[in-house]
Design an enzyme around this catalytic site. Structure first.
Site, PDB file in Angstrom:
ATOM      1  N   HIS A   1      29.592  49.434  37.210  1.00  0.00           N
ATOM      2  CA  HIS A   1      29.927  51.067  38.232  1.00  0.00           C
ATOM      3  C   HIS A   1      29.358  50.705  40.020  1.00  0.00           C
ATOM      4  O   HIS A   1      29.895  51.060  40.301  1.00  0.00           O
ATOM      5  CB  HIS A   1      29.232  52.623  38.098  1.00  0.00           C
ATOM      6  CG  HIS A   1      30.307  52.428  36.920  1.00  0.00           C
ATOM      7  ND1 HIS A   1      30.032  54.003  36.162  1.00  0.00           N
ATOM      8  CD2 HIS A   1      32.229  52.908  36.732  1.00  0.00           C
ATOM      9  CE1 HIS A   1      31.185  54.292  35.172  1.00  0.00           C
ATOM     10  NE2 HIS A   1      31.509  53.146  35.756  1.00  0.00           N
TER      11      HIS A   1
ATOM     12  N   GLU B   1      51.127  32.024  37.520  1.00  0.00           N
ATOM     13  CA  GLU B   1      49.870  32.260  36.958  1.00  0.00           C
ATOM     14  C   GLU B   1      49.556  31.513  35.883  1.00  0.00           C
ATOM     15  O   GLU B   1      48.307  31.631  35.664  1.00  0.00           O
ATOM     16  CB  GLU B   1      49.806  34.018  36.061  1.00  0.00           C
ATOM     17  CG  GLU B   1      49.887  34.724  37.277  1.00  0.00           C
ATOM     18  CD  GLU B   1      49.653  36.080  36.265  1.00  0.00           C
ATOM     19  OE1 GLU B   1      49.204  36.884  36.227  1.00  0.00           O
ATOM     20  OE2 GLU B   1      51.190  36.593  37.010  1.00  0.00           O
TER      21      GLU B   1
ATOM     22  N   ASP C   1      44.338  34.854  37.335  1.00  0.00           N
ATOM     23  CA  ASP C   1      44.803  34.305  35.803  1.00  0.00           C
ATOM     24  C   ASP C   1      45.179  33.335  35.880  1.00  0.00           C
ATOM     25  O   ASP C   1      44.750  31.741  34.970  1.00  0.00           O
ATOM     26  CB  ASP C   1      46.138  35.307  35.046  1.00  0.00           C
ATOM     27  CG  ASP C   1      46.081  36.295  34.242  1.00  0.00           C
ATOM     28  OD1 ASP C   1      44.714  36.450  33.745  1.00  0.00           O
ATOM     29  OD2 ASP C   1      46.833  37.531  35.253  1.00  0.00           O
TER      30      ASP C   1
ATOM     31  N   CYS D   1      48.102  36.287  45.904  1.00  0.00           N
ATOM     32  CA  CYS D   1      48.123  37.989  46.145  1.00  0.00           C
ATOM     33  C   CYS D   1      46.867  37.723  44.636  1.00  0.00           C
ATOM     34  O   CYS D   1      46.884  39.504  45.026  1.00  0.00           O
ATOM     35  CB  CYS D   1      49.630  38.853  45.710  1.00  0.00           C
ATOM     36  SG  CYS D   1      49.896  37.585  44.320  1.00  0.00           S
TER      37      CYS D   1
END
Length: 865
Positions: free
Chosen positions: A486, A722, A746, A793
């Site tokens: 976190h 990907e 990916d 992207c």
């Protein structure tokens, strides 16, 4: 429920005669509708009770009648009022709004508070509900009861706050017990059942069970194999580790014990959108030690050149002075010796902290708001509070009791054997410190930073980081910590460079030492020369100036030699779109549409999707919006799809394979995208393409929907590259694809055969590996052969070291995170395209990602970029 509340309820029932009526008024302005129009079987089917629904247009929920706040959801999305005579009225803002984690909801009342008709209960962000929930339709329900019935309802139509919408009538005689009462308040009812949920009882089902359990006058516990937890305790229920096929028992006490068991059994039997097939087996569980070994401080040493290696948790470079972050132990007061006084003190403290967290959540970035919401839920955990009350009854002070309660939950999480649950231990310790500090009247995280502080710590809790002054915080270096914690998420959101897992060598760095934190190189420089320090400061000043200039210019982005490069933003919400526009994005190169689908009991309709797509398109003011078709499966499951567990989900049913397997889902999404106006602003991108046949299948659906909608202009349809297969056949795919966009995350894991979710290898995954760069080069060459542009992207588009290489390989569009858009635009404006091509050619010949990064660093240093 306390004895005092129970006795009050009994008295109210005795004094309220049969035939007595209560008028329920509209708590919201909007359109009144029957419950059957709510897209949720629990509400529409009357499982919780009868009532009406309102599609709201306002932003404040008001009390529909006088009563007491019997239950206020931790996330602020639902309120239950206890009315005269014991009737209970639930108002639930929207459907599946619990998944919003409290974002957009601000409670204006507290538990057990008396309210009059028309009093404000909750302020909410209607836009957030519309875009973030399955539906904004709000049920107003009389919870199932033997003593009260719904006497009349108003016809559907527009309503204003205060309009009468239904009437409740008391049916039981004065002082009489319900005719079919199945249990007295003291008798325990038990219901045994098998769990039919594919993924067992995880966070979302636990939240729905808690929601139902708190809607009835009953106390319910779930038991399995000798372990039990209150359904009002999400942490406790999760820690039971209930899987598909497990046999559990529900134990209920209270005047509505039978009713609550009926409702819970029906809810579990429904599968809550995750109903497994008859032949489906639970996913195999990894073998783990019963109790994880304690975190060991890794022994490290500063190298001869004064550097210390770490793991990158947040990117960037910084220079500042070392500040060792250490908070002293909070001394716990002895207490009054009166359990009632201590309980009241703890209760008031928890309420104050919840209110504080709610205030801090308003306007907080999504990454911070979600963490705050989780903390707020934990502060209402009834198992925690019950353990604390038991300790106070034995004479412990409020502080000592809270520490014992947290310790018991920490032990529970660790002994679960589930690594994901064990990661939440820091959140529990965080809450321990916050509450103890509030009890003694101090600041739990108070720590004054000097200017340009490089904070050195063993580890950091989320609230500790949020309490530090971001204007004075230059960077963070941790002895332990992890790159996906976190705190790492928060640091990245703040734009603060952060290195973790640096080991014991950090202990020996003297306070005030001038340090250079170079996250690009994953190293800390403890003995940097004055020239190096001045150079970094000059670099930061140059970056700041260029960022300011990029924000000021807001026009099309060009390289130094005039080559046009589009800088777009990756979006995952309406809030992202607003941030992207504020930062000068030229459009969106990737809208992750799955945020509309995950954590829902059923898929959103075409109309619901259109509402969100149109809202985002409106924010972009006509700029291009590239919507990626639903990309779920693998690490992004959707509860409403019956997808069997896979041995290797990264190589299974995911991306466009899911869309083609469920054509009605694909067609509805295409219809929503093509319905956005102005026509042509939205482009469609196909994820996980591996063959031309997949692209052709999607094109057929797009053409069919376009013809049905009467669209004359051709629809721009591109692919995400990907898979290595798509990169290797980019020239073939580009014959029919209108554009290509590389998803480097990916593509990297498939090219390197390393699972990016596997911590054992994740640190070795680097998109600047020469093999990945060669696949990107193949993609650009294949696209150019047919006049198609290629964009990126994936995360490399936000990496300053990757940008020169991407441009040099032929990439014409970069889609970065919204926060990084100004920096990427500023960087591009200082690059020469021919120089980028030369550097890219050299990078393709390097032997490793490390060599590539060193090469680019030197080039950028020479150019002063």
């Amino acid at each position: 429920m306390t004895a005092s509340v129970s006795s009050t309820m009994t008295a109210d029932r005795t004094m309220t005669p049969a035939g007595h009526t209560i008028v329920v008024k509209a708590p919201l302005e909007g359109w009144l509708a029957p419950l059957t129009e709510i897209p949720d079987p629990v509400f529409a089917g009357g499982m919780l009770g009868d009532g009406v629904a309102i599609d709201p247009t306002g932003s404040v929920l008001y009390a529909p009648c006088a009563g007491t706040v019997a239950s206020l959801a931790a996330t602020g999305h639902a309120v239950t009022l206890r009315l005269e005579g014991g009737a209970e009225l639930l108002v639930h803002l929207g459907v599946d709004t619990v998944a919003m984690g409290g974002r957009g909801f601000t409670p204006l009342v507290r538990q057990d508070q008396s309210v009059a008709a028309g009093d404000p209960l909750v302020r909410f962000d209607i836009d957030a509900v519309v875009t973030g929930a399955a539906s904004a339709m709000t049920p107003v329900l009389l919870l199932a009861s033997e003593e009260w019935t719904l006497d009349s309802k108003r016809e559907p139509g527009p309503v204003k706050v205060g309009d009468a919408v239904m009437t409740l009538r008391r049916v039981a005689a004065e002082g009489a017990a319900p005719a079919d009462a199945s249990a007295s308040a003291d008798e325990e009812l038990v219901r045994e059942l098998s769990v039919p949920l594919r993924h067992g009882i995880h966070a979302r089902p636990a939240a729905r069970l808690r929601q139902v359990a708190t809607s009835f006058d009953a106390v319910v516990r779930m038991e399995i194999a000798g372990k039990s937890a209150s359904l009002r305790s999400p942490v406790g229920v999760l820690a039971l580790g209930i899987k598909l096929g497990d046999t559990i028992s529900l134990h209920a006490r209270g005047t509505q014990a039978g009713e609550v068991l009926d409702a819970l059994e029906a809810l579990i039997a429904s599968g809550m959108g995750e109903l497994a097939r008859d032949d489906e087996q639970p996913a195999p569980q990894p073998v783990r030690a019963a109790v994880p070994a304690p975190v060991q401080r890794r022994a490290t040493a500063i190298a001869a050149d004064g550097t210390l290696a770490g793991v990158v948790a947040a990117p960037g470079v910084a220079v500042g002075q070392a500040v060792h972050y250490k908070l002293g132990e909070i001394e716990i007061a002895e207490g009054s010796g009166n359990p009632a006084t201590e309980r009241a003190l703890l209760g008031a403290t928890l309420a104050e902290l919840r209110a504080k967290i709610a205030q801090e959540s308003e306007g907080a970035p999504d990454h911070a708001a979600s963490i705050l919401a989780a903390h707020a839920v934990m502060l209402e955990d009834e198992d925690l509070i019950a353990v604390a009350h038991e300790a106070m009854a034995k004479g412990e002070s409020a502080g000592a009791a809270w520490r014992l309660a947290i310790g018991s939950q920490v032990d529970l999480l660790l002994r679960s054997g589930d690594a994901r649950l064990a990661e939440r231990v820091n959140d529990m310790r965080d809450l321990e410190r916050q509450v103890l500090s509030a009890l003694v009247g101090g600041d739990a995280m108070g720590f004054a930073l000097p200017e340009n502080a490089v904070v050195i710590a063993e580890d950091l809790l989320p609230s500790q980081l949020m309490a530090l002054d971001p204007e004075r915080l230059a960077a963070i270096c941790l002895v332990n910590g992890g790159p996906t914690s976190h705190v790492a998420i928060l640091a990245a959101g703040l734009g603060v460079p952060m290195l973790v897992a640096m080991g014991t060598a950090l202990d020996g760095i003297a306070e005030g030492t001038v340090l250079v934190v170079d996250a690009a190189a994953a190293r800390l420089e403890t003995g940097a020369s004055s020239e190096r320090i001045d150079g970094v400061r000059e670099q930061l000043a140059t970056q700041a100036a260029r960022r300011a200039a990029a924000l000021e210019a807001r026009g099309p982005c060009h390289t130094a030699d005039g080559s046009r490069i589009e800088v777009f933003a990756n979006l995952g919400s309406l809030a992202d779109a607003r941030q992207a526009m504020a930062n000068g994005a030229e459009g969106s190169g990737l809208l992750r549409s799955e945020f509309l689908f995950v954590e829902r009991a059923q898929a959103p309709s075409a109309a619901q999707q259109l509402e969100t797509y149109q809202a985002i398109a409106d924010v972009l003011e006509g700029r291009p919006l590239i919507v990626r078709l639903l990309d779920i499966g693998g690490d992004k499951p959707a509860p409403f799809l019956p997808m069997a567990p896979e041995e290797n989900p990264a190589l299974g049913l995911r991306g466009i394979r899911v869309g083609l397997a469920y054509p009605e889902l694909l067609e509805a999404q295409v219809e929503a995208i093509l319905s956005v106006r102005p026509a042509g602003q939205c482009r469609i991108m196909v994820p996980m393409v591996a063959s031309l046949s997949e692209l052709r299948a999607v094109r057929a659906v797009v053409d069919s929907v376009a013809a049905r909608l009467g669209l004359a202009e051709p629809v721009s349809l591109g692919i995400m590259v990907e898979t290595p297969a798509a990169a290797a056949t980019a020239d073939i795919l580009a014959r029919e694809a209108d554009f290509l966009s590389v998803g480097t995350n990916d593509l990297t894991q498939y090219a390197l055969a390393m699972d990016r979710g596997n911590s054992a290898v994740a640190s070795a995954i680097d998109g600047l590996h020469p093999a990945v760069l060669r696949l990107i080069a193949l993609t650009c060459e294949g696209g150019a052969r047919h006049g198609r542009w290629t964009g990126v992207c994936g995360s490399l588009a936000s990496d300053p070291l990757a940008v020169p290489l991407l441009l040099g390989l032929g990439v014409a569009e970069l889609s970065a995170t919204p926060a990084q858009v100004p920096d990427i635009k500023a960087l591009v404006t200082g690059l020469d395209l021919e120089r980028c091509r030369a550097v890219a050619a050299r990078a393709l010949e390097c032997g490793s990602a490390g060599e590539v990064r060193e090469l680019v660093r030197e080039i950028l240093k020479e150019q002063g970029a």
